[in-house]
Scaffold this active site. Structure first.
Site, PDB file in Angstrom:
ATOM      1  CG  HIS A  86      -2.038  -1.045   1.052  1.00  0.00           C
ATOM      2  ND1 HIS A  86      -3.191  -0.837   0.331  1.00  0.00           N
ATOM      3  CD2 HIS A  86      -2.117  -2.324   1.498  1.00  0.00           C
ATOM      4  CE1 HIS A  86      -3.945  -1.924   0.359  1.00  0.00           C
ATOM      5  NE2 HIS A  86      -3.304  -2.853   1.062  1.00  0.00           N
ATOM      6  CE1 TYR A  97       0.128  -3.948   7.771  1.00  0.00           C
ATOM      7  CE2 TYR A  97      -1.340  -2.818   9.271  1.00  0.00           C
ATOM      8  CZ  TYR A  97      -1.147  -3.653   8.198  1.00  0.00           C
ATOM      9  OH  TYR A  97      -2.230  -4.200   7.558  1.00  0.00           O
TER      10      TYR A  97
END
Length: 332
Positions: free
Chosen positions: A55, A323
């Site tokens: 992303h 993340y």
């Protein structure tokens, strides 16, 4: 050259079909699974300093969230009580390629991350995307899916590693079939693939999955039309919309019934499960400096506040850890 056999899973999950190999570290089995996953993404898409490993391409915007009266019946969380709190959101394309064309099928699924600024100065996050459910149930399976993709080259013997993996994990193809290219970030529907526990002031706990429904309606493009769009049409469209009026979403909680699985992200709950409106997300303006804002933001699915708790779904903790690893590598 493309890799046709992988199309159904790669396009849906955002893995570039033009990349054929992952070379895991020699000590891969000794490293935490979250690092193995991040390593796999960086090998698939390359290393892009300052960018997310997945992303990577997106747009940051600002706005607010106003809770609905029904939200407090489910949870005592501060942002779901009466009133309005500021939010920062990021819409994104899949893959770690910062300049992937928005109309490329590999840009699916699209993401929506929301950071709520709470009255006490703390923050809490929601991280959802356009997959209706996830292709695998565990972090190790996700790693193995990436490795199966890497091992499945055009000249690989049949069945390929990916074909073997998909045959044993039917949710891969089923999840892939749930995504399409949206007309706009503002006309996409976003889903929380993991369950969270909501506890209200009476101490009652329900398990929910988030759903964000666009007030502009859900609208998609045919593949041939998506291919004709400008490379940055999604971000440009969002800017144009915000110049005229706010973009809004209804944030809903799909509530699990007795017996619904809360630790397996590959199993969607029945459509007839109760949905409670948590409130309205109102996006008013793009960030002044998108690149700087994107670089500094870290959204974590497990960053919750009192009244919300992660379920025992094993993906949540590893999503957080992955993340965080990705965030630490942005400056490399």
């Amino acid at each position: 050259m493309r890799q046709p056999v992988a199309t159904i899973s790669l396009i849906a999950l955002g893995f570039a079909v033009t990349v054929f190999g992952i070379v895991p570290r020699a000590s891969a089995q000794e490293t935490p699974v979250e690092e193995q996953i991040v390593d796999a993404f960086q090998t698939l898409f390359g290393k892009h300093p300052g960018q997310r490993v997945n992303h990577a391409k997106g747009i940051v915007a600002e706005g607010s969230f106003k809770a609905s009266p029904d939200a407090a019946g489910l949870t005592r969380a501060a942002h779901f009580q009466a009133g309005t709190v500021p939010v920062t959101v990021r819409f994104s394309n899949a893959t770690g390629v910062p300049n992937i064309p928005d109309g490329d099928p590999n840009a699916n699924p699209h993401g929506l991350a929301v950071k709520f600024s709470l009255p006490d100065g703390s923050e809490t996050d929601i991280v959802i995307n356009s997959l209706h459910f996830f292709p695998v149930a565990t972090p190790a399976e996700f790693r193995d899916l990436l490795l199966a993709v890497a091992a499945s080259k055009p000249d690989s013997p049949k069945p390929t590693k990916l074909e073997e993996f998909v045959s044993k994990h039917p949710a891969v193809a089923k999840a892939g079939a749930t995504v399409r290219t949206p007309e706009s970030f503002a006309t996409e529907q976003y889903f929380g693939i993991n369950a969270f526990g909501f506890t209200n002031k009476a101490g009652e706990t329900s398990f929910i999955r988030y759903v964000a429904e666009p007030l502009a309606g859900v609208k998609y493009l045919a593949p041939e039309d998506a291919a004709k769009r400008a490379p940055d049409y999604l971000s440009e469209d969002l800017k144009a919309r915000l110049a005229k009026a706010p973009v809004q979403f209804r944030l809903l909680a799909q509530v699990a019934a007795a017996g619904d699985p809360i630790t397996d992200a590959t199993i969607p709950w029945p459509e007839d499960r109760k949905r409670v409106e948590l409130g309205v997300l109102t996006i008013t303006a793009p960030a002044a400096d998108n690149e700087e804002a994107a670089k500094s933001l870290l959204f974590l699915p497990g960053n919750v506040t009192d009244g919300v708790a992660p379920s025992d779904d094993p993906l949540i903790a590893v999503r957080d850890a992955s993340y965080a690893v990705s965030f630490s590598r942005r400056s490399e």
